[in-house]
Scaffold this active site. Structure first.
Site, PDB file in Angstrom:
ATOM      1  N   LYS A  93      49.900 -50.976  81.823  1.00 21.18           N
ATOM      2  CA  LYS A  93      50.585 -49.816  81.032  1.00 21.18           C
ATOM      3  C   LYS A  93      50.705 -50.504  79.618  1.00 21.18           C
ATOM      4  CE  LYS A  93      53.298 -46.298  81.791  1.00 21.18           C
ATOM      5  NZ  LYS A  93      53.419 -45.195  82.814  1.00 21.18           N
ATOM      6  N   GLY A 193      65.982 -33.228  83.273  1.00 19.09           N
ATOM      7  CA  GLY A 193      64.829 -33.337  82.314  1.00 19.09           C
ATOM      8  C   GLY A 193      63.728 -32.194  82.526  1.00 19.09           C
ATOM      9  N   VAL A 194      63.837 -31.264  81.937  1.00 18.03           N
ATOM     10  CA  VAL A 194      62.672 -30.099  82.263  1.00 18.03           C
ATOM     11  C   VAL A 194      61.582 -30.143  81.287  1.00 18.03           C
ATOM     12  CG1 VAL A 194      64.039 -28.660  83.884  1.00 18.03           C
ATOM     13  CG2 VAL A 194      64.569 -28.447  81.386  1.00 18.03           C
ATOM     14  N   GLY A 195      60.889 -31.297  81.421  1.00 20.96           N
ATOM     15  CA  GLY A 195      59.796 -31.209  80.334  1.00 20.96           C
ATOM     16  C   GLY A 195      58.487 -30.925  81.326  1.00 20.96           C
ATOM     17  N   HIS A 196      57.178 -31.790  81.197  1.00 25.81           N
ATOM     18  CA  HIS A 196      56.256 -31.389  81.679  1.00 25.81           C
ATOM     19  C   HIS A 196      56.387 -31.386  83.482  1.00 25.81           C
ATOM     20  CE1 HIS A 196      54.390 -32.421  77.849  1.00 25.81           C
ATOM     21  NE2 HIS A 196      53.385 -31.528  78.359  1.00 25.81           N
ATOM     22  N   VAL A 197      56.570 -32.381  83.925  1.00 25.62           N
ATOM     23  CA  VAL A 197      57.004 -32.680  85.419  1.00 25.62           C
ATOM     24  C   VAL A 197      58.132 -31.472  85.787  1.00 25.62           C
ATOM     25  CG1 VAL A 197      57.542 -34.126  87.296  1.00 25.62           C
ATOM     26  CG2 VAL A 197      56.241 -34.900  85.338  1.00 25.62           C
TER      27      VAL A 197
HETATM   28  P1  NAD Z   1      58.291 -35.067  79.261  1.00 25.93           P
HETATM   29  O1  NAD Z   1      58.438 -35.782  77.857  1.00 25.93           O
HETATM   30  O2  NAD Z   1      57.262 -33.813  79.311  1.00 25.93           O
HETATM   31  O3  NAD Z   1      59.769 -34.548  79.552  1.00 25.93           O
HETATM   32  C1  NAD Z   1      60.851 -35.368  79.690  1.00 25.93           C
HETATM   33  C2  NAD Z   1      62.137 -34.323  79.632  1.00 25.93           C
HETATM   34  O4  NAD Z   1      63.363 -34.925  79.721  1.00 25.93           O
HETATM   35  C3  NAD Z   1      62.032 -33.737  78.186  1.00 25.93           C
HETATM   36  O5  NAD Z   1      62.238 -32.375  78.251  1.00 25.93           O
HETATM   37  C4  NAD Z   1      63.115 -34.285  77.442  1.00 25.93           C
HETATM   38  O6  NAD Z   1      63.863 -33.484  76.403  1.00 25.93           O
HETATM   39  C5  NAD Z   1      64.040 -34.644  78.506  1.00 25.93           C
HETATM   40  N1  NAD Z   1      64.976 -35.753  78.257  1.00 25.93           N
HETATM   41  C6  NAD Z   1      65.058 -36.942  77.541  1.00 25.93           C
HETATM   42  N2  NAD Z   1      66.023 -37.667  77.256  1.00 25.93           N
HETATM   43  C7  NAD Z   1      66.995 -36.953  78.133  1.00 25.93           C
HETATM   44  C8  NAD Z   1      68.217 -37.141  78.458  1.00 25.93           C
HETATM   45  N3  NAD Z   1      68.974 -38.179  78.431  1.00 25.93           N
HETATM   46  N4  NAD Z   1      68.692 -36.073  79.525  1.00 25.93           N
HETATM   47  C9  NAD Z   1      68.268 -35.095  79.952  1.00 25.93           C
HETATM   48  N5  NAD Z   1      67.011 -34.928  79.562  1.00 25.93           N
HETATM   49  C10 NAD Z   1      66.415 -35.634  78.744  1.00 25.93           C
HETATM   50  O7  NAD Z   1      57.811 -36.356  80.328  1.00 25.93           O
HETATM   51  P2  NAD Z   1      57.197 -35.994  81.763  1.00 25.93           P
HETATM   52  O8  NAD Z   1      55.778 -36.140  81.564  1.00 25.93           O
HETATM   53  O9  NAD Z   1      57.794 -34.643  82.286  1.00 25.93           O
HETATM   54  O10 NAD Z   1      57.730 -36.948  82.532  1.00 25.93           O
HETATM   55  C11 NAD Z   1      59.314 -36.966  83.156  1.00 25.93           C
HETATM   56  C12 NAD Z   1      59.352 -38.584  83.617  1.00 25.93           C
HETATM   57  O11 NAD Z   1      58.534 -38.448  84.803  1.00 25.93           O
HETATM   58  C13 NAD Z   1      59.355 -39.772  82.982  1.00 25.93           C
HETATM   59  O12 NAD Z   1      60.217 -40.616  83.193  1.00 25.93           O
HETATM   60  C14 NAD Z   1      57.750 -40.024  83.095  1.00 25.93           C
HETATM   61  O13 NAD Z   1      57.524 -41.572  82.961  1.00 25.93           O
HETATM   62  C15 NAD Z   1      57.766 -39.784  84.478  1.00 25.93           C
HETATM   63  N6  NAD Z   1      56.485 -39.632  85.249  1.00 25.93           N
HETATM   64  C16 NAD Z   1      55.715 -38.659  84.627  1.00 25.93           C
HETATM   65  C17 NAD Z   1      54.420 -38.437  85.178  1.00 25.93           C
HETATM   66  C18 NAD Z   1      53.520 -37.269  84.649  1.00 25.93           C
HETATM   67  O14 NAD Z   1      52.521 -37.133  85.417  1.00 25.93           O
HETATM   68  N7  NAD Z   1      53.832 -36.833  83.647  1.00 25.93           N
HETATM   69  C19 NAD Z   1      53.806 -39.225  86.180  1.00 25.93           C
HETATM   70  C20 NAD Z   1      54.901 -40.329  86.760  1.00 25.93           C
HETATM   71  C21 NAD Z   1      56.076 -40.335  86.312  1.00 25.93           C
END
Ligand code: NAD
Length: 363
Positions: A93, A193-197
């Site tokens: 990482k 957390g309603v980001g990408h995933v």
């Molecule tokens: P992202 O940055 O797109 O989304 C994260 C979301 O969480 C954002 O909308 C952000 O505003 C919100 N957030 C941040 N702090 C917060 C809090 N304290 N309370 C509530 N919401 C909060 O990230 P992602 O790509 O959606 O990934 C989400 C999680 O999944 C991360 O922990 C990442 O490491 C893990 N993950 C992602 C992937 C992937 O393919 N993207 C793969 C494995 C693991």
């Protein structure tokens, strides 16, 4: 194979790393460049099964020590994630210290790419929090050891939809184990957390008829998604006191801890965030004691890794999706092992992953 941990710091020797914290790691590299302002750390945990693949996270860490702890924890998790998913990959990482919204430049990303290149393929990078496919394009200009590049460049693009699909599979397997049916229709699911995933997971859940509560720090995004998917918004820490069936942590790690476990009323925890348990042994046990079925994070969030792994082999989305679908069966196997061996679900998943690495080492 035994590789001595080394700390390389070609331009600046200010990073103090305790020998103890590096035990069990093959290599930790400090990457610093005054011209671009790059401050990054690459950690290679284990390459027994193959090159160490893991994303790069850009975060405004309070200190280098905090960044180091994060990269060590995350790279170790990647070794187990690859092992349990049956991939020919090791764990690594990288973290870049800084604000991804204001401090990211092409020059900085390219410099980071040249550090990745200097490791000769032992570490392969990809995107993580604070990164996007455009950043990976810049990294690709300096090294071929990068995945998750845009589809237009022959890559697999954003891995998040596949990650979300794997989490959904793990969640359905958990429902089947807990309730005898994997049907989520009518179940109340909290997605933190309603980001990408998180958004992609929200899509799967609402398609199936689940009632979804969403939580995020980004209020604009929350209202847009609530409107689009008919989800209910709950802000802040109050989420841990709600009457829900499933908690899906999809924001940051360590949200499953003694305080939240005491408050949570759910029967299942299944989400995408890495390192959800603040303390693996203690909190895994606390969940089990309370009758909460915890789906190990590094198992059910492996879809993104499976997707980028497929990119190395020659990208085939259908194959990546099918391999990700298998998370359903693996999750059930882990739950059965945990019950049989009277250990936590996290310990059961870890035991299987560690065994695979040990078996390969002894071959
Ligand atoms: P992202 O940055 O797109 O989304 C994260 C979301 O969480 C954002 O909308 C952000 O505003 C919100 N957030 C941040 N702090 C917060 C809090 N304290 N309370 C509530 N919401 C909060 O990230 P992602 O790509 O959606 O990934 C989400 C999680 O999944 C991360 O922990 C990442 O490491 C893990 N993950 C992602 C992937 C992937 O393919 N993207 C793969 C494995 C693991």
């Amino acid at each position: 194979m035994s590789v001595k941990p080394t700390v390389k710091n070609p331009k600046n020797d200010s990073l103090v790393v305790s020998e103890m914290s590096l035990m069990g790691y093959e290599q930790v590299v400090s990457c610093q460049d005054a011209e671009t302002g790059l401050k990054a750390i690459i950690a290679i945990h284990n390459t027994t099964l193959g090159p160490a693949l893991g994303g790069t996270r850009m975060w405004n860490y309070e200190s280098e020590e905090q960044a180091l702890q994060d990269v060590l924890r995350l790279s170790r998790g990647m070794s187990f994630k690859a092992a349990i998913s049956g991939l020919e990959l090791g764990g690594g990482k990288a973290v870049i210290i800084g604000d991804s919204t204001t401090e990211k430049t092409e020059a900085l990303m390219r410099k980071f790419g040249s550090f990745v290149d200097s490791l000769g393929g032992k570490y392969i990078t990809a995107e993580d929090v604070g990164m996007n496919t455009k950043d990976m394009e810049y990294v690709r200009m300096e090294t071929k050891y990068v995945t998750g590049i845009p589809e237009s460049m022959g890559g697999s693009g954003d891995p998040s939809p596949v990650t979300a699909f794997g989490v959904y599979m793990g969640m359905k397997a958990s429902a089947r184990y807990k309730w005898g049916s994997d049907n989520l229709d009518g179940k109340i699911v909290l997605v933190q957390g309603v980001g990408h995933v998180g958004e992609n997971l929200l899509k799967h859940l609402t398609d199936e008829g689940a009632k979804v509560i969403i939580n995020d720090i980004n209020e604009t995004r929350l209202s847009e998604l609530a409107e689009q998917y008919g989800a209910i918004i709950v802000m802040g820490d109050a989420i841990f006191d709600l009457d829900i069936d499933i908690y899906a942590p999809c924001a940051l790690g360590a949200t499953v801890n003694p305080d939240t476990i005491a408050r949570l009323k759910c029967e299942i925890i299944a989400g995408s965030a890495n390192n959800q348990l603040a303390d693996e042994d203690r909190d895994g046990q606390l969940c089990a004691d309370k009758g909460i079925l915890y789906a190990p994070d590094f198992l059910i969030n492996a879809g993104g890794l499976i997707n980028v792994y497929s990119e190395i082999k020659g990208y085939d989305r259908e194959h990546a999706i099918n391999q990700t679908r298998a998370i359903y069966d693996t999750t059930l196997e882990i739950f059965k092992k945990a019950e049989l061996d009277e250990i936590t679900t996290h310990a059961a998943a870890l035991a299987i992953a560690e065994q695979r690495i040990a078996d390969r080492k002894n071959q």
